[in-house]
Structure formats: C-alpha cells, structure tokens
Design a protein around this motif. Sequence first.
Motif, PDB file in Angstrom:
ATOM      1  N   ARG A 107     -43.535  97.520  95.788  1.00 38.82           N
ATOM      2  CA  ARG A 107     -42.528  96.494  95.508  1.00 38.82           C
ATOM      3  C   ARG A 107     -41.210  96.919  96.125  1.00 38.82           C
ATOM      4  O   ARG A 107     -40.864  98.103  96.114  1.00 38.82           O
ATOM      5  CB  ARG A 107     -42.371  96.316  93.986  1.00 38.82           C
ATOM      6  CG  ARG A 107     -43.446  95.466  93.357  1.00 38.82           C
ATOM      7  CD  ARG A 107     -43.323  95.461  91.841  1.00 38.82           C
ATOM      8  NE  ARG A 107     -43.677  96.759  91.256  1.00 38.82           N
ATOM      9  CZ  ARG A 107     -43.604  97.033  89.958  1.00 38.82           C
ATOM     10  NH1 ARG A 107     -43.192  96.106  89.111  1.00 38.82           N
ATOM     11  NH2 ARG A 107     -43.953  98.225  89.508  1.00 38.82           N
ATOM     12  N   ARG A 108     -40.494  95.959  96.668  1.00 32.23           N
ATOM     13  CA  ARG A 108     -39.261  96.279  97.386  1.00 32.23           C
ATOM     14  C   ARG A 108     -38.077  95.526  96.788  1.00 32.23           C
ATOM     15  O   ARG A 108     -38.198  94.365  96.440  1.00 32.23           O
ATOM     16  CB  ARG A 108     -39.424  95.878  98.861  1.00 32.23           C
ATOM     17  CG  ARG A 108     -38.243  96.262  99.733  1.00 32.23           C
ATOM     18  CD  ARG A 108     -38.479  95.903 101.193  1.00 32.23           C
ATOM     19  NE  ARG A 108     -38.484  94.468 101.420  1.00 32.23           N
ATOM     20  CZ  ARG A 108     -38.257  93.895 102.604  1.00 32.23           C
ATOM     21  NH1 ARG A 108     -38.068  94.639 103.688  1.00 32.23           N
ATOM     22  NH2 ARG A 108     -38.261  92.598 102.731  1.00 32.23           N
ATOM     23  N   GLY A 130     -34.770  89.081  94.037  1.00 34.04           N
ATOM     24  CA  GLY A 130     -35.731  89.319  92.959  1.00 34.04           C
ATOM     25  C   GLY A 130     -36.652  88.137  92.751  1.00 34.04           C
ATOM     26  O   GLY A 130     -36.996  87.782  91.621  1.00 34.04           O
ATOM     27  N   LEU A 131     -37.074  87.499  93.858  1.00 35.16           N
ATOM     28  CA  LEU A 131     -37.971  86.338  93.796  1.00 35.16           C
ATOM     29  C   LEU A 131     -39.156  86.595  94.720  1.00 35.16           C
ATOM     30  O   LEU A 131     -39.246  87.649  95.349  1.00 35.16           O
ATOM     31  CB  LEU A 131     -37.225  85.080  94.269  1.00 35.16           C
ATOM     32  CG  LEU A 131     -36.012  84.632  93.439  1.00 35.16           C
ATOM     33  CD1 LEU A 131     -35.268  83.515  94.161  1.00 35.16           C
ATOM     34  CD2 LEU A 131     -36.445  84.179  92.046  1.00 35.16           C
ATOM     35  N   THR A 132     -40.079  85.619  94.793  1.00 30.04           N
ATOM     36  CA  THR A 132     -41.142  85.700  95.786  1.00 30.04           C
ATOM     37  C   THR A 132     -40.764  84.819  96.967  1.00 30.04           C
ATOM     38  O   THR A 132     -39.912  83.923  96.851  1.00 30.04           O
ATOM     39  CB  THR A 132     -42.482  85.196  95.224  1.00 30.04           C
ATOM     40  OG1 THR A 132     -42.322  83.844  94.819  1.00 30.04           O
ATOM     41  CG2 THR A 132     -42.948  86.046  94.056  1.00 30.04           C
ATOM     42  N   ALA A 154     -36.131  86.929  99.553  1.00 31.76           N
ATOM     43  CA  ALA A 154     -36.838  87.040  98.275  1.00 31.76           C
ATOM     44  C   ALA A 154     -36.625  88.417  97.650  1.00 31.76           C
ATOM     45  O   ALA A 154     -36.319  88.530  96.460  1.00 31.76           O
ATOM     46  CB  ALA A 154     -38.332  86.774  98.480  1.00 31.76           C
ATOM     47  N   ASP A 155     -36.752  89.454  98.469  1.00 24.98           N
ATOM     48  CA  ASP A 155     -36.613  90.821  97.950  1.00 24.98           C
ATOM     49  C   ASP A 155     -35.165  91.146  97.591  1.00 24.98           C
ATOM     50  O   ASP A 155     -34.899  92.057  96.820  1.00 24.98           O
ATOM     51  CB  ASP A 155     -37.144  91.841  98.970  1.00 24.98           C
ATOM     52  CG  ASP A 155     -38.666  91.812  99.052  1.00 24.98           C
ATOM     53  OD1 ASP A 155     -39.304  91.215  98.169  1.00 24.98           O
ATOM     54  OD2 ASP A 155     -39.219  92.383 100.012  1.00 24.98           O
TER      55      ASP A 155
END
Lengths: 237, 237
Positions: A80-81, A197-199, A193-194
């Motif tokens: 996770r990034r 804090g989303l996709t 997104a990263d």
Amino acid sequence: MKPSVVMIEPNGHFCSDCAVRGAAVCSSLDAAELREFEHLGRRVHFDGGETVFSEEDITTSFYNVLEGVMRLYKLLPDGRRQIVGFALPGDFLGMNISGRHNFSADAIGVVTVCQFAKAPFGRFIEDRPQLLKRINELAIRELSQARDHMVLLGRRSADEKVATFLLGWRERLVALKGLSDTVPLPMSRQDIADYLGLTIETVSRTFTKLERHGVIEIIHGGISLLDPARAEALAAA
Amino acid sequence: MKPSVVMIEPNGHFCSDCAVRGAAVCSSLDAAELREFEHLGRRVHFDGGETVFSEEDITTSFYNVLEGVMRLYKLLPDGRRQIVGFALPGDFLGMNISGRHNFSADAIGVVTVCQFAKAPFGRFIEDRPQLLKRINELAIRELSQARDHMVLLGRRSADEKVATFLLGWRERLVALKGLSDTVPLPMSRQDIADYLGLTIETVSRTFTKLERHGVIEIIHGGISLLDPARAEALAAA
DNA sequence: AAAGCCAATTGACTCAGATCAAATTTGAGT
DNA sequence: ACTCAAATTTGATCTGAGTCAATTGGCTTT
C-alpha cells in the motif's frame, strides 16, 4: 523504477540564472555567498519514473527541485502506498533527523534538481544562520501543509478530497506560473488516489461526476476548471 | 472550552530544575545562556479542557510543554475535527509562517507550559544559531511524524490504526517515563477517534475486540498491553 | 492501419466503518 | 449512598467507498 541513468552537467550551472533563484533555499544568500554556494551543487536530470531516492536510503545528499514534478511517498510492507506530497520547483528535499530519507521520491516526467552533498552543505550552513533560518521556514511551511493534509485524509469525503486537491494543486501552479484555469495534472490517477487516500476508481468516478456537473472539464493531461466557485464550495463543505 | 483561568507563578521558576531541561529546545543552551533565557519564559498552568490557543489566533507566544498532555487539532467549518497530534512534555509549540497558530491546542488534564512572548524570543534566537538549529530539528522530527500519520490516515484499516496508535503512544511514554506495559490514556475515546480518522464507536469496538483477543486489557484511564508482539503484528499488517 | 499495451473509465456488487439508537458505566455533586 | 450528566459500550442497520471485472481510449510499434 528503472535503473537511474543520470546525466551530470559538468559545469554549466550558475545560480544567478537559476529558475528558482528567489523562491528556493538560496534566496537567503547574498551575491558573494551565492558564488561560493554554486560550487556545492550540481544539476542532475531524471527521466519520468526514475527514483531520486528511497525511504530506507541513508541520506548523502540534499536536493533543490529546479524543474518538473516529483511524487514523495511511503510504502507499507504489503505494498500500500501513501503519497505524502508532490514536490515542485523551489522545494527542498532531504532534511531529516534519522540520517535516512523517510520517504521515497520519484520523478514524474523530466525533473532537474540541484544536488548538494550532505557534508559540504552542512559545513556551508554552519556559519550562515540566514540559510538555516530559510530551511527552517520551509520545514515549518511543510509542517503546516502536512497538518492540512491530515485533515483531508482523516475527515473529508471523496468529493471534498478531489475538489480540495484540484484547487490546492492549481494554487501551487498559479504561484509558480501565474493564473490559469487550465490545470495540468502530470501525475497519474493512481498517484492522485494514493495522495488522497482513495482508490483509482473512486478518483476517476469523482472526476467524471465533477465534469457532469459542469465544475471541471477533463482534458488531455489535466483539467479545465470551469466553475472555481462551485469547486470551492465542494472543498469547504 | 471554558474561559481560561490562568495562574501565573510570579517568579518561582528556574530552568536549572526544569523537568524537561535536556529534552526540550533549551537543551541547546549553555549555563550562561540559560540564565538569560530564564527571564524570557514564565510558567503557566491550565486545567483540563482549557484552550491554550486557537487556530485562528495571531501568534503572540511560543510554548514549551513542561507537564501534562495537550490535544492539537483543526476544525472544519461544519465541526468535523481532526486531531493532528498530542503534545507531551518537551514539545515546542507555536512556530509558524503565517503569523497565526494553524491549529488549536487544548489541555487534556492539568498542563504546565513555559510561555515565551514572540518578540523577545525571536530576538534571543537571533544570535543563537544553536537554538535555531534545535528548533529546526524539532520541526523536522515533527514533519517526519506527520508523514507517518498521513500513511496511517490514508492507508490503514481501523484495527491497524488503533494498534499503531497504542504502540506509538506507549513508545512516547516510555521515552518520557521509562518502560511499562501499563499505558495511561488521558485522552477520551472521541479524541482517539479524531486522531485516527475514525468514529468513537469504531474505536470502542476495536478496543473491545483487542481485549477479547487478549492483546490488551482495558483498565481505568488506560490499557494494559498484554501481548505487545501481537499488537506489533496488527500494526504492521 | 492493425495489434498490443497501459491508463482510465464504467458497471455490478460487497463490505468496513459510519450512523442511529439504546444500554451501561463512570464520575461529580449533593 | 443517591442523582444526574457525560462517556463509553453494544447492537442494528445503512452507505460511501472499495473490490472485482469488463470496456474504452490513447499511444506506440510494427
């Protein structure tokens, strides 16, 4: 990502005609100091996707961004990034306490940095409190931005996050290049997104929704901000 | 919250017998400087729930926490709150670029601070690069912590957030008071929720779950860390 | 211009954590 | 001890954003 193929300009760099002179750390130096300072840094180029430094690396250099955009990020063991920021011309990177960079930095597109070896830079700073003061200012400004970003990550909805990001990014580009409602987004949807804090899917859907509502127009390599007022309203909530 | 009723100790403060001497900003000063420094700061007490400063306030003082715990937070217009950190003895507050505190600070329980008026402190620092360097170190350390917290807020699950918080909080108390598996939590569940970007219910449920699994025991005013290894595993994920 | 590739979009469905709503516990004041 | 208010826990339900799975669109290569 790919092995770093770095070109070092042998000598053709002068602070006096540097693009970020005035905005960067060096703004605290007078003409005489600048001439000495010149010998400490060397311009280095990176291509898009190249990693300038990694979080676990021992810090051997500081970097002053002259041109281009970098993503600054941290990885969790499982991949996770979290992107902790984007660096633009004038940003100063590499300060830390631990002796290691505590985040990684990749070039997004072509990047030019002014690279300083740690030890000589440390020596140079030693008798120049003005430079230290300037670095301190930059650190404190970043700290304030970091706290703002914590609010965004912890307490804002996806819509608010995206609207806030677009306005904030535009703001930075305005400060750098002057006002324009056309906002280039050199980073990928995944990067956005990263950062938020989303996709990637949620970012894409939110962009589409903003476009449907006439707030933005999605253009090649960026967006056009059609309704800044409505974007502000969404961001504030 | 309630109007600040502040007691100022008229004169009975000496840096030499200060609890945080060595850890705080003043660790960079020699004995002679310290004697001069002594006259700049005054000890001020706050009761639990009192606000030390608010985010929109113009900065007129810097603060060095001597005793107690503070919550540092930002509010959105609609009342959502993000706690950006907890301040403990040795932490230095008030540095900013904008001239305003960019976050608010409340005492959690009784707090003692060493308060410095901005102008004289600024003058004192002017000819003491060592002190500036120390402040810079503290800012850079905080920046690193802020980035770690961004990762937590943006990319970790509720379980990971709570486990990471408990371990990190314990770590800070260990550094301050020595090792112990009993971890006092002076802040409320709501504070923890606002720090972790969760709701109070989720925090409560996660505590209960950790207790059911034998990782912690919930005790009065804190927790007991029964299985640090398992907590670490949960935090890393 | 066809093929291949990667980034971005769109759709269908799921789920972690939020919300709403009671209990229950804790603590301060009488 | 008794009362009331606040903090915390627990339960039931809902939903915003994630996951999984195709498509679509833009470039580059051939």
